[in-house]
Enzyme design. Sequence first.
Site, PDB file in Angstrom:
ATOM      1  N   GLY A  14     -24.043   9.495  38.276  1.00 55.49           N
ATOM      2  CA  GLY A  14     -22.954   9.499  39.258  1.00 55.49           C
ATOM      3  C   GLY A  14     -21.607   9.480  38.561  1.00 55.49           C
ATOM      4  O   GLY A  14     -20.661   8.832  39.004  1.00 55.49           O
ATOM      5  N   SER A  16     -19.403  11.831  38.171  1.00 50.93           N
ATOM      6  CA  SER A  16     -18.379  12.807  38.556  1.00 50.93           C
ATOM      7  C   SER A  16     -17.214  12.202  39.322  1.00 50.93           C
ATOM      8  O   SER A  16     -16.100  12.715  39.269  1.00 50.93           O
ATOM      9  CB  SER A  16     -19.025  13.904  39.411  1.00 50.93           C
ATOM     10  OG  SER A  16     -19.781  13.349  40.464  1.00 50.93           O
ATOM     11  N   ARG A  17     -17.485  11.128  40.038  1.00 45.70           N
ATOM     12  CA  ARG A  17     -16.440  10.588  40.942  1.00 45.70           C
ATOM     13  C   ARG A  17     -16.438   9.066  40.872  1.00 45.70           C
ATOM     14  O   ARG A  17     -17.365   8.446  40.363  1.00 45.70           O
ATOM     15  CB  ARG A  17     -16.747  10.995  42.390  1.00 45.70           C
ATOM     16  CG  ARG A  17     -16.676  12.471  42.618  1.00 45.70           C
ATOM     17  CD  ARG A  17     -16.871  12.820  44.081  1.00 45.70           C
ATOM     18  NE  ARG A  17     -18.260  12.784  44.495  1.00 45.70           N
ATOM     19  CZ  ARG A  17     -18.736  12.027  45.477  1.00 45.70           C
ATOM     20  NH1 ARG A  17     -17.943  11.231  46.142  1.00 45.70           N
ATOM     21  NH2 ARG A  17     -20.019  12.062  45.803  1.00 45.70           N
ATOM     22  N   VAL A  66     -30.918  12.216  40.618  1.00 42.73           N
ATOM     23  CA  VAL A  66     -31.647  11.070  40.058  1.00 42.73           C
ATOM     24  C   VAL A  66     -32.959  10.786  40.796  1.00 42.73           C
ATOM     25  O   VAL A  66     -33.833  10.096  40.264  1.00 42.73           O
ATOM     26  CB  VAL A  66     -30.778   9.779  40.031  1.00 42.73           C
ATOM     27  CG1 VAL A  66     -29.603   9.926  39.090  1.00 42.73           C
ATOM     28  CG2 VAL A  66     -30.338   9.364  41.435  1.00 42.73           C
ATOM     29  N   ASN A  92     -25.381   4.191  37.896  1.00 44.04           N
ATOM     30  CA  ASN A  92     -24.329   4.039  38.901  1.00 44.04           C
ATOM     31  C   ASN A  92     -24.540   4.899  40.137  1.00 44.04           C
ATOM     32  O   ASN A  92     -24.069   4.561  41.220  1.00 44.04           O
ATOM     33  CB  ASN A  92     -22.985   4.380  38.243  1.00 44.04           C
ATOM     34  CG  ASN A  92     -21.901   4.662  39.258  1.00 44.04           C
ATOM     35  OD1 ASN A  92     -21.316   3.744  39.833  1.00 44.04           O
ATOM     36  ND2 ASN A  92     -21.627   5.946  39.510  1.00 44.04           N
ATOM     37  N   SER A 142     -24.544  -4.032  44.442  1.00 40.56           N
ATOM     38  CA  SER A 142     -23.526  -4.244  45.478  1.00 40.56           C
ATOM     39  C   SER A 142     -23.582  -5.689  45.947  1.00 40.56           C
ATOM     40  O   SER A 142     -24.667  -6.271  46.076  1.00 40.56           O
ATOM     41  CB  SER A 142     -23.773  -3.331  46.672  1.00 40.56           C
ATOM     42  OG  SER A 142     -22.911  -3.702  47.737  1.00 40.56           O
ATOM     43  N   TYR A 155     -29.260   0.255  52.898  1.00 37.20           N
ATOM     44  CA  TYR A 155     -28.429   0.166  51.698  1.00 37.20           C
ATOM     45  C   TYR A 155     -28.627  -1.200  51.020  1.00 37.20           C
ATOM     46  O   TYR A 155     -28.847  -1.285  49.806  1.00 37.20           O
ATOM     47  CB  TYR A 155     -26.962   0.379  52.090  1.00 37.20           C
ATOM     48  CG  TYR A 155     -25.985   0.335  50.947  1.00 37.20           C
ATOM     49  CD1 TYR A 155     -25.861   1.414  50.074  1.00 37.20           C
ATOM     50  CD2 TYR A 155     -25.170  -0.777  50.743  1.00 37.20           C
ATOM     51  CE1 TYR A 155     -24.953   1.381  49.031  1.00 37.20           C
ATOM     52  CE2 TYR A 155     -24.255  -0.818  49.709  1.00 37.20           C
ATOM     53  CZ  TYR A 155     -24.138   0.259  48.846  1.00 37.20           C
ATOM     54  OH  TYR A 155     -23.238   0.223  47.807  1.00 37.20           O
ATOM     55  N   LYS A 159     -30.167  -2.115  47.281  1.00 36.87           N
ATOM     56  CA  LYS A 159     -29.371  -2.827  46.273  1.00 36.87           C
ATOM     57  C   LYS A 159     -29.998  -4.177  45.917  1.00 36.87           C
ATOM     58  O   LYS A 159     -29.859  -4.657  44.792  1.00 36.87           O
ATOM     59  CB  LYS A 159     -27.935  -3.009  46.772  1.00 36.87           C
ATOM     60  CG  LYS A 159     -27.169  -1.687  46.904  1.00 36.87           C
ATOM     61  CD  LYS A 159     -27.014  -0.995  45.559  1.00 36.87           C
ATOM     62  CE  LYS A 159     -26.115   0.222  45.621  1.00 36.87           C
ATOM     63  NZ  LYS A 159     -25.947   0.879  44.312  1.00 36.87           N
TER      64      LYS A 159
HETATM   65  P1  NDP Z   1     -18.881   7.829  45.186  1.00 33.10           P
HETATM   66  O1  NDP Z   1     -19.431   8.252  46.490  1.00 33.10           O
HETATM   67  O2  NDP Z   1     -17.426   7.946  44.911  1.00 33.10           O
HETATM   68  O3  NDP Z   1     -19.687   8.558  43.997  1.00 33.10           O
HETATM   69  C1  NDP Z   1     -21.080   8.561  44.013  1.00 33.10           C
HETATM   70  C2  NDP Z   1     -21.579   9.201  42.753  1.00 33.10           C
HETATM   71  O4  NDP Z   1     -23.023   9.183  42.780  1.00 33.10           O
HETATM   72  C3  NDP Z   1     -21.152  10.650  42.657  1.00 33.10           C
HETATM   73  O5  NDP Z   1     -20.890  10.952  41.307  1.00 33.10           O
HETATM   74  C4  NDP Z   1     -22.385  11.404  43.142  1.00 33.10           C
HETATM   75  O6  NDP Z   1     -22.522  12.691  42.598  1.00 33.10           O
HETATM   76  C5  NDP Z   1     -23.494  10.506  42.587  1.00 33.10           C
HETATM   77  N1  NDP Z   1     -24.759  10.728  43.269  1.00 33.10           N
HETATM   78  C6  NDP Z   1     -25.059  10.518  44.575  1.00 33.10           C
HETATM   79  N2  NDP Z   1     -26.330  10.862  44.818  1.00 33.10           N
HETATM   80  C7  NDP Z   1     -26.846  11.308  43.637  1.00 33.10           C
HETATM   81  C8  NDP Z   1     -28.110  11.812  43.238  1.00 33.10           C
HETATM   82  N3  NDP Z   1     -29.127  11.931  44.100  1.00 33.10           N
HETATM   83  N4  NDP Z   1     -28.272  12.189  41.947  1.00 33.10           N
HETATM   84  C9  NDP Z   1     -27.264  12.090  41.052  1.00 33.10           C
HETATM   85  N5  NDP Z   1     -26.046  11.606  41.368  1.00 33.10           N
HETATM   86  C10 NDP Z   1     -25.843  11.228  42.655  1.00 33.10           C
HETATM   87  O7  NDP Z   1     -19.396   6.328  45.005  1.00 33.10           O
HETATM   88  P2  NDP Z   1     -18.744   5.028  44.329  1.00 33.10           P
HETATM   89  O8  NDP Z   1     -18.099   5.379  43.066  1.00 33.10           O
HETATM   90  O9  NDP Z   1     -17.988   4.318  45.375  1.00 33.10           O
HETATM   91  O10 NDP Z   1     -20.074   4.190  44.075  1.00 33.10           O
HETATM   92  C11 NDP Z   1     -20.735   4.159  42.838  1.00 33.10           C
HETATM   93  C12 NDP Z   1     -21.789   3.067  42.889  1.00 33.10           C
HETATM   94  O11 NDP Z   1     -21.181   1.819  43.210  1.00 33.10           O
HETATM   95  C13 NDP Z   1     -22.848   3.311  43.959  1.00 33.10           C
HETATM   96  O12 NDP Z   1     -24.112   2.914  43.467  1.00 33.10           O
HETATM   97  C14 NDP Z   1     -22.393   2.411  45.097  1.00 33.10           C
HETATM   98  O13 NDP Z   1     -23.459   2.036  45.926  1.00 33.10           O
HETATM   99  C15 NDP Z   1     -21.814   1.230  44.314  1.00 33.10           C
HETATM  100  N6  NDP Z   1     -20.858   0.451  45.083  1.00 33.10           N
HETATM  101  C16 NDP Z   1     -19.674   0.985  45.532  1.00 33.10           C
HETATM  102  C17 NDP Z   1     -18.786   0.202  46.255  1.00 33.10           C
HETATM  103  C18 NDP Z   1     -17.472   0.713  46.751  1.00 33.10           C
HETATM  104  O14 NDP Z   1     -16.785  -0.038  47.475  1.00 33.10           O
HETATM  105  N7  NDP Z   1     -17.046   1.906  46.414  1.00 33.10           N
HETATM  106  C19 NDP Z   1     -19.100  -1.214  46.571  1.00 33.10           C
HETATM  107  C20 NDP Z   1     -20.346  -1.670  46.043  1.00 33.10           C
HETATM  108  C21 NDP Z   1     -21.185  -0.863  45.330  1.00 33.10           C
HETATM  109  P3  NDP Z   1     -21.950  13.998  43.374  1.00 33.10           P
HETATM  110  O15 NDP Z   1     -20.474  14.003  43.189  1.00 33.10           O
HETATM  111  O16 NDP Z   1     -22.600  15.113  42.683  1.00 33.10           O
HETATM  112  O17 NDP Z   1     -22.349  13.841  44.807  1.00 33.10           O
END
Ligand code: NDP
Length: 245
Positions: A14, A16-17, A66, A92, A142, A155, A159
């Site tokens: 994950g 990329s973002r 993943v 992540n 989380s 979710y 987690k």
């Molecule tokens: P984003 O939605 O900004 O980014 C999610 C990332 O996960 C992207 O890079 C996405 O790739 C990747 N991803 C999703 N599904 C898959 C898959 N099947 N295979 C490979 N990559 C995948 O999320 P956050 O940065 O906010 O969250 C990151 C982590 O932190 C997560 O596990 C989330 O549950 C956890 N989290 C976030 C919180 C928040 O407030 N933001 C709070 C608590 C936990 P692509 O761009 O290609 O879709």
Amino acid sequence: MDLELRGKRALVTGGSRGIGRACVLALARQGARVAAVYNRESDAVRSLAAELEATGDGSYVVQADVADAEGVERLVADARSRLGGLDVLVNNAGVVSHAMLADLELDEWRRVVDTNLTGLFLVTKHAVAAMPAGGSIVIIGSGVALRGMPGRVHYASSKAGAVGMTRALCKELGPRGIRTNLIAPGIIETDQTAGLTPEGRARYEKLTALQRLGAPEEIADVVVFLASDLSRYVTGQTIYVDGGI
Ligand code: NDP
């Protein structure tokens, strides 16, 4: 501060973002060579690829879902041949979803659990085979896992599973000198929170002792600590990075 990550080889899912991207850039800044895993093509992927290429030290972006067993096997085999092994794994990748129990369909349950928990298992299983003593696994969980929240049965379950996996991995891999820790973020400003209304945002801000949402870089800083030898006696822990919820 030199955290001695120079020469370490890292894989961040994950990447990329959001939080994952901040982790990729923070590890690369400390001198690690990083494989940044994304799922879908986007401008964010292209800009990250350019940024990593500019560092010129062998960090790269790579596509894999993943939750796809064969894809993950290929991903890790490729990282092994490009990097020579893995010292740091940041699990992540994750999806968030909101559905009250009565409306939660099996397909949506499976989508969330497949990505957040089965994906975590698959990536860890293959990456650990490429990890020498001194390795560090960081799982992004989380705070919702143990606190709970309406609409988050799937979710929170995924987690909470990650917390159990962290404890089991710490016992299983500790004798090999591999540490496993979980970071439980609070509410972090990423695409997952971009849709908040001003009222929703204000409500979340007030939930925290520090009265603000977190930045992805504030999670990445703790990832860098857990990847480094500064945390060499820390394993099996859940570290809350949530501004005090
Ligand atoms: P984003 O939605 O900004 O980014 C999610 C990332 O996960 C992207 O890079 C996405 O790739 C990747 N991803 C999703 N599904 C898959 C898959 N099947 N295979 C490979 N990559 C995948 O999320 P956050 O940065 O906010 O969250 C990151 C982590 O932190 C997560 O596990 C989330 O549950 C956890 N989290 C976030 C919180 C928040 O407030 N933001 C709070 C608590 C936990 P692509 O761009 O290609 O879709």
